[in-house]
Write an enzyme that holds these catalytic residues in place. Structure first.
Site, PDB file in Angstrom:
ATOM      1  N   GLY A  87       0.837  -1.264   0.009  1.00 28.11           N
ATOM      2  CA  GLY A  87       0.006   0.044  -0.052  1.00 28.11           C
ATOM      3  C   GLY A  87       1.164   0.997   0.003  1.00 28.11           C
ATOM      4  O   GLY A  87       0.500   2.098   0.646  1.00 28.11           O
ATOM      5  N   ASP A 110       1.160  -1.734  -4.576  1.00 30.00           N
ATOM      6  CA  ASP A 110      -0.061  -1.048  -4.276  1.00 30.00           C
ATOM      7  C   ASP A 110      -1.140  -1.439  -5.659  1.00 30.00           C
ATOM      8  O   ASP A 110      -0.719  -2.367  -6.202  1.00 30.00           O
ATOM      9  CB  ASP A 110       0.071   0.491  -4.603  1.00 30.00           C
ATOM     10  N   ASP A 130      -3.140  -6.883  -5.339  1.00 33.96           N
ATOM     11  CA  ASP A 130      -4.142  -6.779  -4.296  1.00 33.96           C
ATOM     12  C   ASP A 130      -3.410  -7.690  -3.214  1.00 33.96           C
ATOM     13  O   ASP A 130      -3.304  -8.727  -3.356  1.00 33.96           O
ATOM     14  CB  ASP A 130      -5.667  -7.474  -4.876  1.00 33.96           C
ATOM     15  N   MET A 131      -3.321  -6.778  -1.947  1.00 38.96           N
ATOM     16  CA  MET A 131      -2.640  -7.498  -0.916  1.00 38.96           C
ATOM     17  C   MET A 131      -3.498  -8.573  -0.278  1.00 38.96           C
ATOM     18  O   MET A 131      -2.917  -9.189   0.526  1.00 38.96           O
ATOM     19  CB  MET A 131      -2.450  -6.219   0.220  1.00 38.96           C
ATOM     20  N   LYS A 144       2.561   0.942   6.204  1.00 38.50           N
ATOM     21  CA  LYS A 144       2.393   2.560   6.978  1.00 38.50           C
ATOM     22  C   LYS A 144       0.902   3.136   6.341  1.00 38.50           C
ATOM     23  O   LYS A 144       0.575   3.237   5.417  1.00 38.50           O
ATOM     24  CB  LYS A 144       3.493   3.322   6.285  1.00 38.50           C
ATOM     25  N   HIS A 148      -5.107   0.888   9.807  1.00 39.24           N
ATOM     26  CA  HIS A 148      -6.154   1.490  10.591  1.00 39.24           C
ATOM     27  C   HIS A 148      -7.161   1.806   9.325  1.00 39.24           C
ATOM     28  O   HIS A 148      -8.371   2.387   9.954  1.00 39.24           O
ATOM     29  CB  HIS A 148      -5.529   2.899  10.893  1.00 39.24           C
TER      30      HIS A 148
HETATM   31  C1  LIG Z   1      -3.938   5.437   3.378  1.00 37.50           C
HETATM   32  S1  LIG Z   1      -3.013   4.872   1.886  1.00 37.50           S
HETATM   33  C2  LIG Z   1      -1.347   4.889   2.513  1.00 37.50           C
HETATM   34  C3  LIG Z   1      -0.507   5.115   1.515  1.00 37.50           C
HETATM   35  C4  LIG Z   1       1.116   5.268   2.270  1.00 37.50           C
HETATM   36  N1  LIG Z   1       1.579   3.945   2.571  1.00 37.50           N
HETATM   37  C5  LIG Z   1       1.143   6.160   2.943  1.00 37.50           C
HETATM   38  O1  LIG Z   1       1.270   6.253   4.101  1.00 37.50           O
HETATM   39  O2  LIG Z   1       1.549   7.168   2.253  1.00 37.50           O
HETATM   40  C6  LIG Z   1      -3.655   3.409   1.632  1.00 37.50           C
HETATM   41  C7  LIG Z   1      -2.906   2.737   0.121  1.00 37.50           C
HETATM   42  O3  LIG Z   1      -3.359   1.274   0.357  1.00 37.50           O
HETATM   43  C8  LIG Z   1      -3.673   1.095  -0.897  1.00 37.50           C
HETATM   44  N2  LIG Z   1      -4.540  -0.336  -1.095  1.00 37.50           N
HETATM   45  C9  LIG Z   1      -5.810  -0.244  -0.665  1.00 37.50           C
HETATM   46  N3  LIG Z   1      -6.280  -1.368  -1.016  1.00 37.50           N
HETATM   47  C10 LIG Z   1      -5.210  -2.218  -1.462  1.00 37.50           C
HETATM   48  C11 LIG Z   1      -4.979  -3.559  -1.811  1.00 37.50           C
HETATM   49  N4  LIG Z   1      -6.178  -4.407  -1.713  1.00 37.50           N
HETATM   50  N5  LIG Z   1      -3.965  -3.829  -2.003  1.00 37.50           N
HETATM   51  C12 LIG Z   1      -2.767  -3.195  -2.419  1.00 37.50           C
HETATM   52  N6  LIG Z   1      -2.968  -1.762  -1.940  1.00 37.50           N
HETATM   53  C13 LIG Z   1      -4.074  -1.514  -1.679  1.00 37.50           C
HETATM   54  C14 LIG Z   1      -4.040   2.238  -1.556  1.00 37.50           C
HETATM   55  O4  LIG Z   1      -4.148   2.258  -2.874  1.00 37.50           O
HETATM   56  C15 LIG Z   1      -3.437   3.311  -0.977  1.00 37.50           C
HETATM   57  O5  LIG Z   1      -2.357   3.820  -1.649  1.00 37.50           O
END
Ligand SMILES: C[S@@+](CC[C@H](N)C(=O)[O-])C[C@H]1O[C@@H](n2cnc3c(N)ncnc32)[C@H](O)[C@@H]1O
Length: 246
Positions: A87, A110, A130-131, A144, A148
């Site tokens: 992410g 991501d 997709d994580m 990071k 939450h």
């Molecule tokens: C709140 S942002 C945090 C971004 C980064 N870690 C930061 O702290 O700046 C959440 C991130 O999770 C990614 N995300 C959401 N669902 C995801 C998934 N199923 N697989 C991979 N990434 C995902 C979103 O695209 C986004 O970039």
């Protein structure tokens, strides 16, 4: 930080606060979905301008936090050979870590529509996916401001996927989580508690999720099969580094 403030003040982000009253009376969706008819991630994937502001807002927040983390908590990363930033968004954290620890192989992971916007890099890999399905292998996974966003059951699923991806404990395998640990003790000052609770409200309104106390973190770590954890408060406890070990 300015772009982060602009993001929080963007009408698409503030509108859902008007749905709080109606949201408390139902259990089906989040305030954000009640206001927009879709989740924040769906809105971001369909509207490039909102996607850019959301990603840049997160990146500006990241810049201040990660600069302090690699400077004052460098032992967290020392000796690691590889890291996947799950992410990782626009990759601000990954870039700061990669510059501070150039021998570490760093990868941003991501969703495909986010990775598609990343600039080419000769030092940092990027992988879309997709994580919940798959996470690339590394000594350490960085999460990071990810957990939450999700409820406890989803956090356990994500942590289990990460556990499959990291090296063994003997080889330095661990997960590094940057998030909030809610404090309700006399040692924590009122401003810090107020800031933590405000973030808790933002998570509730935007994603229907929450910040967690140490007991709540401990439970999801145990449910995901982790045996030990360490908490290092950053910015006086407004954020924390949580290291968890398989
Ligand atoms: C709140 S942002 C945090 C971004 C980064 N870690 C930061 O702290 O700046 C959440 C991130 O999770 C990614 N995300 C959401 N669902 C995801 C998934 N199923 N697989 C991979 N990434 C995902 C979103 O695209 C986004 O970039």
């Amino acid at each position: 930080m300015l772009v982060y403030v602009l993001m929080e003040e963007e009408p698409a982000i503030t509108l859902p606060w008007n749905s709080l009253c109606a949201w408390f009376k139902q259990t089906e969706s989040t305030c954000f979905e009640m206001a927009h008819g879709k989740s924040v991630l769906d809105l971001a994937s369909q509207h490039p301008e909102f996607n850019n502001l959301y990603n840049e807002g997160m990146a500006s927040n990241t810049l201040s936090l990660m600069t302090v983390v690699v400077r004052d908590y460098s032992e967290t990363f020392r000796g690691l050979r590889s890291l996947v930033d799950v992410g990782g968004g626009t990759g601000t954290s990954t870039r700061i870590i990669s510059e501070a620890f150039p021998h570490m192989k760093c990868t941003i992971f991501d969703l495909p529509h986010v990775v598609a916007t990343l600039p080419e890099s000769t030092t940092i890999d990027s992988i879309g996916g997709d994580m919940f399905e798959f996470i690339p292998q590394a000594d350490v996974i960085l999460l990071k401001l990810i957990l939450h966003n999700w409820n406890d059951a989803d956090c356990v699923k994500i942590l289990k996927r990460c556990k499959e991806a990291i090296s063994s404990k003997e080889d330095g395998g661990k997960e590094i989580i940057l998030d909030i640990v809610l404090n309700d003790d006399d040692m924590t000052d009122d401003k810090t508690k107020e800031t933590q609770l405000f973030y808790n409200m933002i998570m509730m309104v935007t994603l229907g999720s929450k910040e967690r106390s140490e007991d709540e973190w401990h439970k999801i770590f145990t449910d995901a099969g982790f045996t030990e954890y360490k908490i290092k408060p950053v910015f006086g406890g407004v954020r924390s580094i949580l290291e968890i070990y398989p």
